[in-house]
Structures are given as C-alpha cells and as structure tokens.
Design a protein around this motif. Structure first.
Motif, PDB file in Angstrom:
ATOM      1  N   LEU A   1      -3.814  10.772   3.639  1.00  0.00           N
ATOM      2  CA  LEU A   1      -3.825   9.073   4.070  1.00  0.00           C
ATOM      3  C   LEU A   1      -2.712   8.641   4.595  1.00  0.00           C
ATOM      4  CD1 LEU A   1      -5.081   7.231   4.504  1.00  0.00           C
ATOM      5  CD2 LEU A   1      -4.146   5.983   2.193  1.00  0.00           C
ATOM      6  N   ASP A   2      -3.217   9.165   6.569  1.00  0.00           N
ATOM      7  CA  ASP A   2      -2.253   8.758   7.402  1.00  0.00           C
ATOM      8  C   ASP A   2      -2.747   6.872   7.931  1.00  0.00           C
ATOM      9  OD1 ASP A   2      -0.546   8.051   9.647  1.00  0.00           O
ATOM     10  OD2 ASP A   2      -2.416   9.774  10.861  1.00  0.00           O
ATOM     11  N   LEU A   3      -1.723   6.364   6.937  1.00  0.00           N
ATOM     12  CA  LEU A   3      -2.394   4.687   7.304  1.00  0.00           C
ATOM     13  C   LEU A   3      -0.813   4.441   7.785  1.00  0.00           C
ATOM     14  CD1 LEU A   3      -2.699   2.282   6.345  1.00  0.00           C
ATOM     15  CD2 LEU A   3      -1.420   2.274   4.516  1.00  0.00           C
ATOM     16  N   ARG A   4      -1.292   3.682   9.091  1.00  0.00           N
ATOM     17  CA  ARG A   4      -0.130   3.034   9.942  1.00  0.00           C
ATOM     18  C   ARG A   4      -0.682   1.644  10.837  1.00  0.00           C
ATOM     19  NH1 ARG A   4      -1.304   7.377  15.060  1.00  0.00           N
ATOM     20  NH2 ARG A   4      -1.559   9.469  13.265  1.00  0.00           N
ATOM     21  N   VAL A   5       0.430   1.070  10.166  1.00  0.00           N
ATOM     22  CA  VAL A   5      -0.022  -1.011  10.394  1.00  0.00           C
ATOM     23  C   VAL A   5       0.591  -1.322  11.868  1.00  0.00           C
ATOM     24  CG1 VAL A   5       0.277  -3.146   9.164  1.00  0.00           C
ATOM     25  CG2 VAL A   5       0.196  -1.021   7.555  1.00  0.00           C
ATOM     26  N   ARG A   6       0.120  -2.268  12.433  1.00  0.00           N
ATOM     27  CA  ARG A   6       0.540  -2.497  14.052  1.00  0.00           C
ATOM     28  C   ARG A   6       1.034  -3.819  14.143  1.00  0.00           C
ATOM     29  NH1 ARG A   6       0.825   1.967  17.438  1.00  0.00           N
ATOM     30  NH2 ARG A   6       2.068  -0.061  19.165  1.00  0.00           N
ATOM     31  N   ASP A   7       1.836  -4.433  14.207  1.00  0.00           N
ATOM     32  CA  ASP A   7       1.668  -5.753  15.182  1.00  0.00           C
ATOM     33  C   ASP A   7       0.697  -6.261  16.161  1.00  0.00           C
ATOM     34  OD1 ASP A   7       2.471  -8.120  15.117  1.00  0.00           O
ATOM     35  OD2 ASP A   7       4.532  -8.642  14.553  1.00  0.00           O
TER      36      ASP A   7
ATOM     37  N   LEU B   1       1.005  -1.320   0.129  1.00  0.00           N
ATOM     38  CA  LEU B   1       0.155  -0.069   0.117  1.00  0.00           C
ATOM     39  C   LEU B   1       0.992   1.320   0.336  1.00  0.00           C
ATOM     40  CD1 LEU B   1      -3.216  -0.615   2.492  1.00  0.00           C
ATOM     41  CD2 LEU B   1      -2.639  -0.950  -0.232  1.00  0.00           C
ATOM     42  N   THR B   2       2.135   0.818  -0.050  1.00  0.00           N
ATOM     43  CA  THR B   2       2.940   1.743   0.203  1.00  0.00           C
ATOM     44  C   THR B   2       3.434   2.659  -1.752  1.00  0.00           C
ATOM     45  OG1 THR B   2       5.246   1.520   0.055  1.00  0.00           O
ATOM     46  CG2 THR B   2       3.943   2.078   2.114  1.00  0.00           C
ATOM     47  N   LEU B   3       3.046   1.837  -2.305  1.00  0.00           N
ATOM     48  CA  LEU B   3       3.792   2.056  -3.584  1.00  0.00           C
ATOM     49  C   LEU B   3       1.852   2.682  -4.401  1.00  0.00           C
ATOM     50  CD1 LEU B   3       3.947  -1.964  -4.632  1.00  0.00           C
ATOM     51  CD2 LEU B   3       5.826  -0.192  -4.510  1.00  0.00           C
ATOM     52  N   SER B   4       2.122   3.420  -6.065  1.00  0.00           N
ATOM     53  CA  SER B   4       1.292   4.170  -6.586  1.00  0.00           C
ATOM     54  C   SER B   4       0.361   4.918  -5.475  1.00  0.00           C
ATOM     55  CB  SER B   4       0.338   2.935  -6.901  1.00  0.00           C
ATOM     56  OG  SER B   4      -0.635   2.622  -8.053  1.00  0.00           O
ATOM     57  N   LEU B   5      -0.525   4.952  -5.964  1.00  0.00           N
ATOM     58  CA  LEU B   5      -1.693   6.525  -5.667  1.00  0.00           C
ATOM     59  C   LEU B   5      -1.470   6.260  -4.141  1.00  0.00           C
ATOM     60  CD1 LEU B   5      -5.104   6.330  -8.673  1.00  0.00           C
ATOM     61  CD2 LEU B   5      -2.952   7.947  -7.848  1.00  0.00           C
ATOM     62  N   LEU B   6      -2.247   4.601  -3.979  1.00  0.00           N
ATOM     63  CA  LEU B   6      -2.496   5.619  -2.235  1.00  0.00           C
ATOM     64  C   LEU B   6      -0.853   5.859  -1.632  1.00  0.00           C
ATOM     65  CD1 LEU B   6      -4.947   2.422  -0.610  1.00  0.00           C
ATOM     66  CD2 LEU B   6      -4.936   4.848  -1.792  1.00  0.00           C
ATOM     67  N   GLY B   7       0.747   5.322  -1.849  1.00  0.00           N
ATOM     68  CA  GLY B   7       1.926   6.146  -1.675  1.00  0.00           C
ATOM     69  C   GLY B   7       1.474   6.838  -1.879  1.00  0.00           C
ATOM     70  N   LYS B   8       1.253   7.578  -2.947  1.00  0.00           N
ATOM     71  CA  LYS B   8       1.738   9.298  -3.055  1.00  0.00           C
ATOM     72  C   LYS B   8       0.746   9.573  -2.019  1.00  0.00           C
ATOM     73  CE  LYS B   8       2.392   9.054  -7.750  1.00  0.00           C
ATOM     74  NZ  LYS B   8       1.643   9.166  -9.079  1.00  0.00           N
ATOM     75  N   ALA B   9      -0.790   9.633  -1.999  1.00  0.00           N
ATOM     76  CA  ALA B   9      -1.775   9.846  -0.815  1.00  0.00           C
ATOM     77  C   ALA B   9      -0.595  10.267   0.303  1.00  0.00           C
ATOM     78  CB  ALA B   9      -3.146   9.577  -0.574  1.00  0.00           C
TER      79      ALA B   9
ATOM     80  N   ALA C   1      -9.919  -0.040  -2.147  1.00  0.00           N
ATOM     81  CA  ALA C   1     -10.906   0.915  -2.550  1.00  0.00           C
ATOM     82  C   ALA C   1     -11.674   1.548  -2.334  1.00  0.00           C
ATOM     83  CB  ALA C   1     -12.094   0.221  -2.472  1.00  0.00           C
ATOM     84  N   ILE C   2     -12.047   2.419  -0.898  1.00  0.00           N
ATOM     85  CA  ILE C   2     -12.111   3.253   0.169  1.00  0.00           C
ATOM     86  C   ILE C   2     -11.082   4.617   0.009  1.00  0.00           C
ATOM     87  CG2 ILE C   2     -12.216   3.826   2.046  1.00  0.00           C
ATOM     88  CD1 ILE C   2     -12.779   1.152   3.318  1.00  0.00           C
ATOM     89  N   GLY C   3      -9.271   4.350  -0.006  1.00  0.00           N
ATOM     90  CA  GLY C   3      -8.776   5.227  -0.261  1.00  0.00           C
ATOM     91  C   GLY C   3      -8.851   5.909  -1.258  1.00  0.00           C
ATOM     92  N   ARG C   4      -9.380   4.846  -3.073  1.00  0.00           N
ATOM     93  CA  ARG C   4      -9.264   6.352  -4.028  1.00  0.00           C
ATOM     94  C   ARG C   4     -10.635   6.963  -4.074  1.00  0.00           C
ATOM     95  NH1 ARG C   4     -12.090   3.994  -8.095  1.00  0.00           N
ATOM     96  NH2 ARG C   4     -10.150   4.193  -9.473  1.00  0.00           N
ATOM     97  N   LEU C   5     -11.076   7.113  -3.264  1.00  0.00           N
ATOM     98  CA  LEU C   5     -12.068   7.975  -3.161  1.00  0.00           C
ATOM     99  C   LEU C   5     -12.162   8.812  -2.303  1.00  0.00           C
ATOM    100  CD1 LEU C   5     -15.445   5.399  -3.038  1.00  0.00           C
ATOM    101  CD2 LEU C   5     -14.050   6.049  -5.210  1.00  0.00           C
ATOM    102  N   ILE C   6     -11.020   8.971  -1.330  1.00  0.00           N
ATOM    103  CA  ILE C   6     -10.945  10.092  -0.842  1.00  0.00           C
ATOM    104  C   ILE C   6     -10.184  11.375  -1.997  1.00  0.00           C
ATOM    105  CG2 ILE C   6      -9.185  11.223   1.030  1.00  0.00           C
ATOM    106  CD1 ILE C   6      -8.639   8.584   2.442  1.00  0.00           C
ATOM    107  N   PRO C   7     -10.860  12.765  -1.688  1.00  0.00           N
ATOM    108  CA  PRO C   7     -10.329  13.543  -3.142  1.00  0.00           C
ATOM    109  C   PRO C   7      -9.511  13.668  -2.525  1.00  0.00           C
ATOM    110  CG  PRO C   7     -12.380  14.074  -0.894  1.00  0.00           C
ATOM    111  CD  PRO C   7     -11.757  12.630  -1.106  1.00  0.00           C
ATOM    112  N   GLY C   8      -8.284  13.995  -4.338  1.00  0.00           N
ATOM    113  CA  GLY C   8      -7.327  14.366  -4.121  1.00  0.00           C
ATOM    114  C   GLY C   8      -6.513  12.979  -4.194  1.00  0.00           C
ATOM    115  N   VAL C   9      -6.367  11.796  -4.433  1.00  0.00           N
ATOM    116  CA  VAL C   9      -5.913  10.825  -4.253  1.00  0.00           C
ATOM    117  C   VAL C   9      -6.037  10.206  -5.854  1.00  0.00           C
ATOM    118  CG1 VAL C   9      -5.920   8.350  -3.895  1.00  0.00           C
ATOM    119  CG2 VAL C   9      -6.275   9.714  -1.763  1.00  0.00           C
ATOM    120  N   VAL C  10      -7.075  10.623  -6.367  1.00  0.00           N
ATOM    121  CA  VAL C  10      -7.108   9.841  -7.362  1.00  0.00           C
ATOM    122  C   VAL C  10      -7.339  11.551  -8.574  1.00  0.00           C
ATOM    123  CG1 VAL C  10      -8.213   8.592 -10.081  1.00  0.00           C
ATOM    124  CG2 VAL C  10      -8.333   7.706  -7.850  1.00  0.00           C
ATOM    125  N   GLY C  11      -5.902  11.784  -9.328  1.00  0.00           N
ATOM    126  CA  GLY C  11      -5.698  13.215 -10.268  1.00  0.00           C
ATOM    127  C   GLY C  11      -7.333  13.281 -10.967  1.00  0.00           C
ATOM    128  N   ASN C  12      -7.244  12.641 -11.337  1.00  0.00           N
ATOM    129  CA  ASN C  12      -8.629  13.143 -12.567  1.00  0.00           C
ATOM    130  C   ASN C  12     -10.034  12.446 -11.537  1.00  0.00           C
ATOM    131  OD1 ASN C  12     -10.862  14.302 -13.643  1.00  0.00           O
ATOM    132  ND2 ASN C  12      -9.784  12.658 -15.934  1.00  0.00           N
TER     133      ASN C  12
END
Ligand code: ADE
Length: 229
Positions: free
Chosen positions: A30-36, A16-24, A153-164
C-alpha cells in the motif's frame, strides 16, 4: 495500491501508519500519501474557503486549490477513482469496499465546512471516476474520519494485508449476515460458561450452530439485511 488523501488536517491520518495498514505500507503493498490542501493555495493566509453564493450559514471550500490538487494527483494515472466522503453520498458498504479494493489508484478528497464548491465534482469527472460516499446517516465535521474508516475497510481487503485470508471470510457482512459469537478460554468465567456445543469437537454441529446464531442475530439486530431493504 496507491491511495492519495487531500485534507486540511493531514495529521488525522497518522493512525493509519499503525497496525496492519502500517505493515502493508512498509511492505510496499500500500502506497498511502496524505497531502495538505493548503499546499495548493498561494495567498498569505492559505485560504481554502469562502462565503456561499446565494447566502446561508457557513463557508464553502473554494474550487481552485481542489482543482490544482486533483490535477497533480491524477497526473500520469489512468483515470483514478476519486472519492469524496459526504453525508449526501451513496452508502459505503462491504460490497463497495470489495469493489474499491480492486482499483489501482484511489484519491480521497476530504471536505470541511459546508462542503466543496459543486463544480469540483464535475471537474473531477474529467480526470477519473468520481464517487460521493457516505459512512452513514449522520453528520461528521468533515470527511477525514469517514475517509479513514473507508481506507481501513478497503485496505484490509488488498491481498497480502491480512495475514490469514480465511479470517476475512467469516466476518459480519461478508455473506450478508452478522458474524456468529466467539469465545475463548476460560470455559467458565464469572459464572458464565461457553456454549457446550463449542466444546463438543463436532465440527458439523458447530458449523450449523454458528449459522443459526448468524441468522438469529441478524434477525434481531439488522432485519433489513434479511429482507434486502
Ligand atoms: N462528512 C460528513 N459527514 C459524513 C458522513 N456521514 N459520511 C461521509 N462523509 C461525511
């Protein structure tokens, strides 16, 4: 949006650090934190599971690490939405993704083995809105892959994540139909040509054709969507 994920396999989420969500994430959208989950265990073996009361196959995730994890992640957050991916949950749909994309703070709890002690779901309701959500009618080895799919699916709907933002509108499921077929150059490839209408320059006729294609494909592949089943 803040998204916390709790898993015993945090490295699943490296993708999830790759591509559009990585850029976000780099852009601070997007503040994504993964915990063990094992960070909230205190025994030598960092135990997260035990045998089921009443007997039966497999192991069940113990409630104590989950309770501590949820306490910590929900602290200072006004009622986060806490999602447990589960084949026994409500179906995940584009409408659910749209709804969840409006939330400020999501927490994903990824279960493994035969599931999580049921009391965790009850307790989580004291901290936030709890949703058990299924990716589909099949069983995965744990919630990780389902959580990744939902986060994308959720992340790409956050305004500003998908350029167009227009590209979000003309997709499968956005208007209850499957999307129309797409073509690009060359116009003739391996004796297969692009439908003439798309080369006509007649935008009205193209829009009508695309709509017909959407309905035809939906009828053939997903009649349930047309009948509102
Ligand atoms: N965990 C295991 N199977 C699952 C599914 N189908 N959806 C969500 N989480 C799951």
């Amino acid at each position: 949006m803040r998204i916390d994920v709790v898993s015993i396999f945090p490295s699943y989420f490296d993708g999830l650090t790759l591509s559009l969500l990585g850029k976000a994430q780099s852009a601070g959208i997007l503040d994504l934190r993964v915990r063990d989950l094992r960070d909230w265990t205190f025994d030598r073996h960092r135990t997260v599971d035990d045998t089921p009361y009443g007997g039966g196959a497999g192991m069940v995730m113990k409630p104590e690490p989950w309770g501590l994890a949820l306490d910590e992640l929900a602290a200072g957050s006004p009622r986060p939405t806490i999602i447990f991916p589960s084949p026994a949950g409500e179906p995940f749909t584009q409408a659910a993704a749209r709804d969840l994309a409006t939330r400020k703070h999501l927490v994903f709890g990824c279960g493994r083995y035969e599931g999580i002690d049921e009391r965790v779901f009850e307790y989580a309701q004291t901290l936030g809105e709890v949703r058990l959500v299924s990716l589909g009618d099949y069983v995965l080895n744990g919630g990780e892959v389902a959580a990744m799919a939902m986060i994308e699916a959720i992340g790409r709907l956050i305004p500003g994540v998908v350029g167009n933002p227009e590209s979000l509108v003309e997709e499968s499921h956005e208007d209850g139909l499957l999307e129309y077929p797409s073509y690009t150059k060359p116009a003739l490839w391996r004796e297969r040509s692009v439908p003439d209408i798309l080369l006509s320059g007649n935008h009205g006729a193209i829009a009508t054709w695309r709509r017909e294609q959407q309905i035809e494909r939906t009828r053939a592949r997903r009649p349930d969507l047309l009948h509102g089943d």
